[in-house]
Write an enzyme that holds these catalytic residues in place. Structure first.
Site, short mmCIF file in Angstrom:
data_model
loop_
_atom_site.label_atom_id
_atom_site.label_comp_id
_atom_site.label_asym_id
_atom_site.label_seq_id
_atom_site.Cartn_x
_atom_site.Cartn_y
_atom_site.Cartn_z
N TYR A 64 6.40 6.54 -4.24
CA TYR A 64 5.46 5.84 -3.35
C TYR A 64 5.66 6.33 -1.92
CZ TYR A 64 2.98 2.21 -0.79
OH TYR A 64 2.11 1.55 0.06
N LYS A 91 3.00 8.28 0.61
CA LYS A 91 2.59 7.83 1.94
C LYS A 91 3.03 8.82 3.04
CE LYS A 91 0.18 4.21 0.91
NZ LYS A 91 -1.25 4.10 1.26
P1 NDP Z 1 -4.23 -4.57 -3.04
O1 NDP Z 1 -3.62 -4.34 -4.38
O2 NDP Z 1 -4.52 -5.97 -2.64
O3 NDP Z 1 -5.57 -3.69 -2.89
C1 NDP Z 1 -5.64 -2.38 -3.37
C2 NDP Z 1 -7.09 -1.93 -3.36
O4 NDP Z 1 -7.15 -0.55 -3.80
C3 NDP Z 1 -7.96 -2.74 -4.30
O5 NDP Z 1 -9.18 -3.05 -3.68
C4 NDP Z 1 -8.20 -1.81 -5.49
O6 NDP Z 1 -9.51 -2.02 -6.01
C5 NDP Z 1 -8.14 -0.42 -4.82
N1 NDP Z 1 -7.73 0.60 -5.76
C6 NDP Z 1 -6.53 0.71 -6.40
N2 NDP Z 1 -6.54 1.73 -7.26
C7 NDP Z 1 -7.80 2.28 -7.19
C8 NDP Z 1 -8.43 3.36 -7.85
N3 NDP Z 1 -7.80 4.10 -8.79
N4 NDP Z 1 -9.71 3.66 -7.53
C9 NDP Z 1 -10.36 2.92 -6.61
N5 NDP Z 1 -9.82 1.90 -5.95
C10 NDP Z 1 -8.55 1.57 -6.24
O7 NDP Z 1 -3.22 -3.89 -2.00
P2 NDP Z 1 -3.26 -3.75 -0.40
O8 NDP Z 1 -4.47 -4.31 0.19
O9 NDP Z 1 -1.96 -4.22 0.09
O10 NDP Z 1 -3.26 -2.16 -0.28
C11 NDP Z 1 -4.22 -1.42 0.45
C12 NDP Z 1 -3.56 -0.20 1.05
O11 NDP Z 1 -2.55 -0.61 1.95
C13 NDP Z 1 -2.87 0.72 0.03
O12 NDP Z 1 -3.12 2.06 0.39
C14 NDP Z 1 -1.40 0.37 0.22
O13 NDP Z 1 -0.56 1.44 -0.15
C15 NDP Z 1 -1.37 0.09 1.69
N6 NDP Z 1 -0.24 -0.68 2.17
C16 NDP Z 1 0.04 -1.92 1.63
C17 NDP Z 1 1.13 -2.64 2.10
C18 NDP Z 1 1.53 -3.95 1.51
O14 NDP Z 1 2.71 -4.34 1.69
N7 NDP Z 1 0.66 -4.67 0.86
C19 NDP Z 1 1.94 -2.14 3.22
C20 NDP Z 1 1.56 -0.83 3.70
C21 NDP Z 1 0.49 -0.16 3.20
P3 NDP Z 1 -9.90 -2.04 -7.56
O15 NDP Z 1 -8.69 -2.50 -8.33
O16 NDP Z 1 -11.06 -2.97 -7.63
O17 NDP Z 1 -10.28 -0.64 -7.84
C1 8X3 Z 2 3.92 -1.15 1.36
C2 8X3 Z 2 5.15 -1.59 2.09
O1 8X3 Z 2 7.70 -1.63 1.94
O2 8X3 Z 2 6.45 -2.39 0.00
O3 8X3 Z 2 3.52 0.12 1.72
O4 8X3 Z 2 6.54 -0.05 0.55
S1 8X3 Z 2 6.52 -1.40 1.09
#
Ligand code: NDP
Ligand code: 8X3
Length: 249
Positions: free
Chosen positions: A151, A155
């Site tokens: 992961y 990133k």
């Molecule tokens: P969620 O799981 O709540 O949302 C993820 C979103 O990505 C969903 O809308 C999902 O939609 C979409 N998605 C996942 N896989 C696919 C795919 N194969 N094709 C199309 N769409 C996809 O997570 P977050 O909102 O937390 O994550 C959003 C972003 O933020 C990610 O890039 C994550 O790595 C990043 N992030 C998150 C953090 C956290 O701690 N939550 C911290 C730092 C970064 P659907 O399933 O409908 O396709």
């Molecule tokens: C999501 C934050 O710390 O779970 O990108 O990797 S962490």
């Protein structure tokens, strides 16, 4: 004139909160994801505030991604803002016992999916010599933590690609930046732990960032004057100092 934004991963978490925030400011929306029911209900809710079009595709599927974006109706074709947000962690394992399907998912979605979507959107931006791309990276793109190698690798790649995009798109006046949150309380951990009870403990004992906190920063970035580009933001909740240091009660 109203701007148009395409948001990937708009069915949940940060993407959905960003869609809500943009709708409040009258930005036309192209909302992407795989869960059609959610796309429909979000479209229904936000159509009261702005024009909304939905696209259902898996960012891992190169052809479907390119086709979906090529299928946009005329009024949604000029994309001013691209939020490359779709992504997740899959699993939390030491490298020696990591699952190959998890590795494929993270690299295919977080890295290659971001590239496919960008490939479809960039030609319009370079032709019009304007646009703004925000890639959602992570604190995991800036440091590596135990059991997070793939992961974190995905990133780190997002951040390298962001810098490369900013360089290559510079002659076209296109803004490129990354927003990198730490722990955000979304469906992220449910996906990472595949619905396992472990997901429930991730945000216990401290107040994690909420999706709306990240959406606020994304909106701040896209609402700066034309000469200002927010290139890179690292944001944590107050309780978090680094990937491995979180003050819990
Ligand atoms: P969620 O799981 O709540 O949302 C993820 C979103 O990505 C969903 O809308 C999902 O939609 C979409 N998605 C996942 N896989 C696919 C795919 N194969 N094709 C199309 N769409 C996809 O997570 P977050 O909102 O937390 O994550 C959003 C972003 O933020 C990610 O890039 C994550 O790595 C990043 N992030 C998150 C953090 C956290 O701690 N939550 C911290 C730092 C970064 P659907 O399933 O409908 O396709
Ligand atoms: C999501 C934050 O710390 O779970 O990108 O990797 S962490």
């Amino acid at each position: 004139m109203k701007k148009t934004a395409l948001i990937t991963g708009a069915t949940s978490g940060i993407g959905r909160a960003t869609a809500n925030q943009f709708a409040k400011h009258g930005i036309n929306l192209i909302l992407c994801g795989r869960r059609q029911e959610r796309l429909d209900s979000i479209q229904k809710a936000l159509s009261k505030e702005t024009d909304v079009h939905t696209l259902n595709f898996d960012v891992r599927d190169r052809e479907k991604t390119l086709e979906a974006i090529a299928s946009l109706p005329k009024e949604f074709q000029n994309i001013d803002i691209l939020i490359n947000n779709a992504g997740n962690a899959h699993g939390l394992d030491p490298i020696q016992t990591g699952d190959l399907d998890d590795w494929d998912a993270m690299m295919d979605i977080n890295v290659k999916g971001l590239l496919y979507v960008s490939k479809a959107v960039m030609p319009g931006m370079t032709e019009r010599k304007s646009g703004h791309i925000i890639n959602i990276g992570s604190s995991a793109g800036k440091e590596v933590y135990p059991k997070g190698s793939v992961y974190c690798g995905s990133k780190h790649a997002v951040l390298a690609i962001t810098e490369g995009m900013r360089i290559d798109l510079n002659p076209f006046g296109i803004k490129v930046g990354a927003i990198n949150p730490g722990l955000v309380e979304t469906e992220f951990s449910e996906v990472r732990f595949k619905g396992d009870a472990a997901a429930k403990n991730v945000y216990k004992g401290f107040k994690a960032l909420q999706a709306e906190d990240v959406a606020d920063v994304i909106y701040f970035a896209i609402s700066r004057p034309a000469h200002v580009n927010i290139a890179d933001v690292l944001m944590f909740c107050t309780a978090q100092a680094s990937s491995t240091i979180v003050k819990k009660t």
